[in-house]
Design a protein around this motif. Structure first.
Motif, PDB file in Angstrom:
ATOM      1  N   VAL A  65       2.591  -0.237 -11.925  1.00 20.03           N
ATOM      2  CA  VAL A  65       2.433   1.278 -11.218  1.00 20.03           C
ATOM      3  C   VAL A  65       2.612   1.630 -10.066  1.00 20.03           C
ATOM      4  N   PHE A  66       3.119   3.315  -9.743  1.00 19.03           N
ATOM      5  CA  PHE A  66       2.937   3.587  -8.319  1.00 19.03           C
ATOM      6  C   PHE A  66       2.809   4.944  -8.534  1.00 19.03           C
ATOM      7  N   VAL A  67       2.837   5.650  -7.454  1.00 24.82           N
ATOM      8  CA  VAL A  67       2.989   7.256  -7.498  1.00 24.82           C
ATOM      9  C   VAL A  67       3.456   8.111  -6.323  1.00 24.82           C
ATOM     10  N   THR A  68       4.132   9.277  -7.059  1.00 22.82           N
ATOM     11  CA  THR A  68       5.396   9.056  -6.376  1.00 22.82           C
ATOM     12  C   THR A  68       5.538   9.839  -5.160  1.00 22.82           C
ATOM     13  N   ILE A 152      -4.054   3.033  -5.897  1.00 19.95           N
ATOM     14  CA  ILE A 152      -3.026   3.460  -6.033  1.00 19.95           C
ATOM     15  C   ILE A 152      -1.935   4.036  -5.292  1.00 19.95           C
ATOM     16  N   ASP A 153      -1.444   3.064  -3.969  1.00 23.07           N
ATOM     17  CA  ASP A 153      -1.455   3.876  -2.867  1.00 23.07           C
ATOM     18  C   ASP A 153      -0.200   3.464  -2.325  1.00 23.07           C
ATOM     19  N   LEU A 154       0.937   2.998  -3.432  1.00 24.13           N
ATOM     20  CA  LEU A 154       2.498   2.979  -3.163  1.00 24.13           C
ATOM     21  C   LEU A 154       3.275   3.319  -3.559  1.00 24.13           C
ATOM     22  N   THR A 155       4.089   4.109  -3.267  1.00 17.51           N
ATOM     23  CA  THR A 155       5.398   4.906  -4.320  1.00 17.51           C
ATOM     24  C   THR A 155       6.083   4.208  -4.502  1.00 17.51           C
ATOM     25  N   GLU A 156       7.164   4.821  -5.682  1.00 18.20           N
ATOM     26  CA  GLU A 156       8.675   3.963  -5.812  1.00 18.20           C
ATOM     27  C   GLU A 156       9.327   3.211  -4.532  1.00 18.20           C
ATOM     28  N   LEU A 157       9.665   3.567  -3.803  1.00 19.23           N
ATOM     29  CA  LEU A 157       9.717   3.409  -2.191  1.00 19.23           C
ATOM     30  C   LEU A 157       9.462   1.619  -1.688  1.00 19.23           C
ATOM     31  N   THR A 198      -5.405   8.715  -4.104  1.00 19.17           N
ATOM     32  CA  THR A 198      -5.049   7.529  -4.416  1.00 19.17           C
ATOM     33  C   THR A 198      -5.816   7.382  -2.835  1.00 19.17           C
ATOM     34  N   ASN A 199      -6.513   7.648  -2.278  1.00 15.91           N
ATOM     35  CA  ASN A 199      -7.753   7.119  -1.715  1.00 15.91           C
ATOM     36  C   ASN A 199      -8.548   6.359  -2.092  1.00 15.91           C
ATOM     37  N   LEU A 200      -9.014   6.358  -3.262  1.00 14.12           N
ATOM     38  CA  LEU A 200     -10.068   5.767  -3.888  1.00 14.12           C
ATOM     39  C   LEU A 200      -9.702   4.700  -5.154  1.00 14.12           C
ATOM     40  N   ILE A 201     -11.096   3.684  -5.079  1.00 13.60           N
ATOM     41  CA  ILE A 201     -10.666   2.725  -6.235  1.00 13.60           C
ATOM     42  C   ILE A 201     -11.838   2.991  -7.244  1.00 13.60           C
ATOM     43  N   THR A 202     -12.738   4.152  -6.907  1.00 16.15           N
ATOM     44  CA  THR A 202     -14.365   4.312  -8.082  1.00 16.15           C
ATOM     45  C   THR A 202     -13.053   5.836  -8.721  1.00 16.15           C
ATOM     46  N   ARG A 219       1.411  15.110  -6.668  1.00 15.86           N
ATOM     47  CA  ARG A 219       1.540  13.715  -7.175  1.00 15.86           C
ATOM     48  C   ARG A 219       1.339  13.608  -8.499  1.00 15.86           C
ATOM     49  N   LEU A 220       2.729  11.776  -8.733  1.00 16.89           N
ATOM     50  CA  LEU A 220       2.030  11.836 -10.273  1.00 16.89           C
ATOM     51  C   LEU A 220       1.655   9.918  -9.777  1.00 16.89           C
ATOM     52  N   TYR A 221       1.483   9.767 -11.294  1.00 15.58           N
ATOM     53  CA  TYR A 221       0.854   8.605 -11.186  1.00 15.58           C
ATOM     54  C   TYR A 221       1.501   7.816 -12.397  1.00 15.58           C
ATOM     55  N   CYS A 222       2.732   7.055 -12.205  1.00 16.43           N
ATOM     56  CA  CYS A 222       3.575   6.438 -13.240  1.00 16.43           C
ATOM     57  C   CYS A 222       2.773   4.993 -13.445  1.00 16.43           C
ATOM     58  N   PHE A 223       3.145   5.077 -14.640  1.00 13.68           N
ATOM     59  CA  PHE A 223       2.542   3.118 -15.231  1.00 13.68           C
ATOM     60  C   PHE A 223       3.815   2.804 -15.999  1.00 13.68           C
TER      61      PHE A 223
END
Length: 225
Positions: A65-68, A152-157, A198-202, A219-223
């Motif tokens: 999974v990444f965030v754009t 979820i705090d890493l992008t596709e990069l 993207t800063n939270l785990i709740t 942004r978008l989450y991509c799974f």
């Protein structure tokens, strides 16, 4: 004796006779820069890439999974199907392999991740550095106060977002179902939407705000499927 360029040769990857294997989890065997870097089948990831000795293929159960890196206006989304393509294009540009879908819902649950995502077999979701986000789709959508093992705090990069405070379009509850707030099926800025952080785990990773204006950028989450 034959001369091989061992950088791209999947039968002589990095050294003569070192073959990139085609195991049960490998979709396409590849050699990139002298390392075996396969495209994996659904439900598998290539977590380790040995520099020497036998290749281990797609050895670990999991999905990524990444965030754009990019942020999007509603006019760029044009619905869930088009947003899926935005995720896929970014994954393809980084040669990630696999099929990718967006964490986004429209009016009813048939459009939601709970219905559209491939969830079997039950395997962990991981960032692109293979840090575990959640043990399974059931864990990801448990609805518990603390849902994720990792933001979820890493992008596709493979890097953190340039501005982590920017929201993520979701329209989706912590159960993976449609929230009902979706910028009129992601087509107009004259509405409100559910957004995540993207800063939270709740549970706020997907529903940090339920009435966010659709005039902004997110942004978008991509799974991986």
């Amino acid at each position: 004796l034959p001369i091989f360029d061992t950088r791209p040769d999947r039968t002589n990857c990095g050294e003569c006779g070192r073959k990139c294997i085609d195991d049960v989890g490998v979709e396409v065997a590849r050699c990139v820069g002298g390392l075996c870097a396969p495209f994996c089948k659904s439900g598998f990831v290539d977590k380790t890439r040995p520099e020497m000795g036998p290749d281990d293929g797609c050895e670990t159960p999991g999905r990524r999974v990444f965030v754009t890196e990019d942020v999007f206006a509603i006019a760029e989304l044009e619905g869930v199907s088009n947003a899926d393509m935005l995720c896929q294009t970014r994954a393809d540009a980084k040669m990630l392999g696999g099929e990718w879908r967006v964490w986004l819902s429209e009016e009813d649950d048939s459009s939601s991740p709970s219905q559209r995502f491939t969830t079997a077999p039950a395997v962990p979701y991981m960032l692109l550095d293979f840090t575990t986000v959640a043990a399974s789709f059931a864990a990801l959508t448990s609805g518990k106060p603390v849902m994720l093992d990792q933001e979820i705090d890493l992008t596709e990069l493979g890097l953190p977002p340039a501005d982590p405070s920017e929201p993520v379009w979701t329209g989706t509850t912590s159960s993976g179902l449609a929230s009902g707030n979706h910028c009129s099926q992601w087509t107009t800025a004259k509405d409100v939407a559910t957004v995540g952080s993207t800063n939270l785990i709740t549970a706020e990773w997907t529903e940090a705000e339920t009435l966010a204006p659709c005039t902004g950028l997110a942004r978008l989450y991509c799974f991986e499927q």
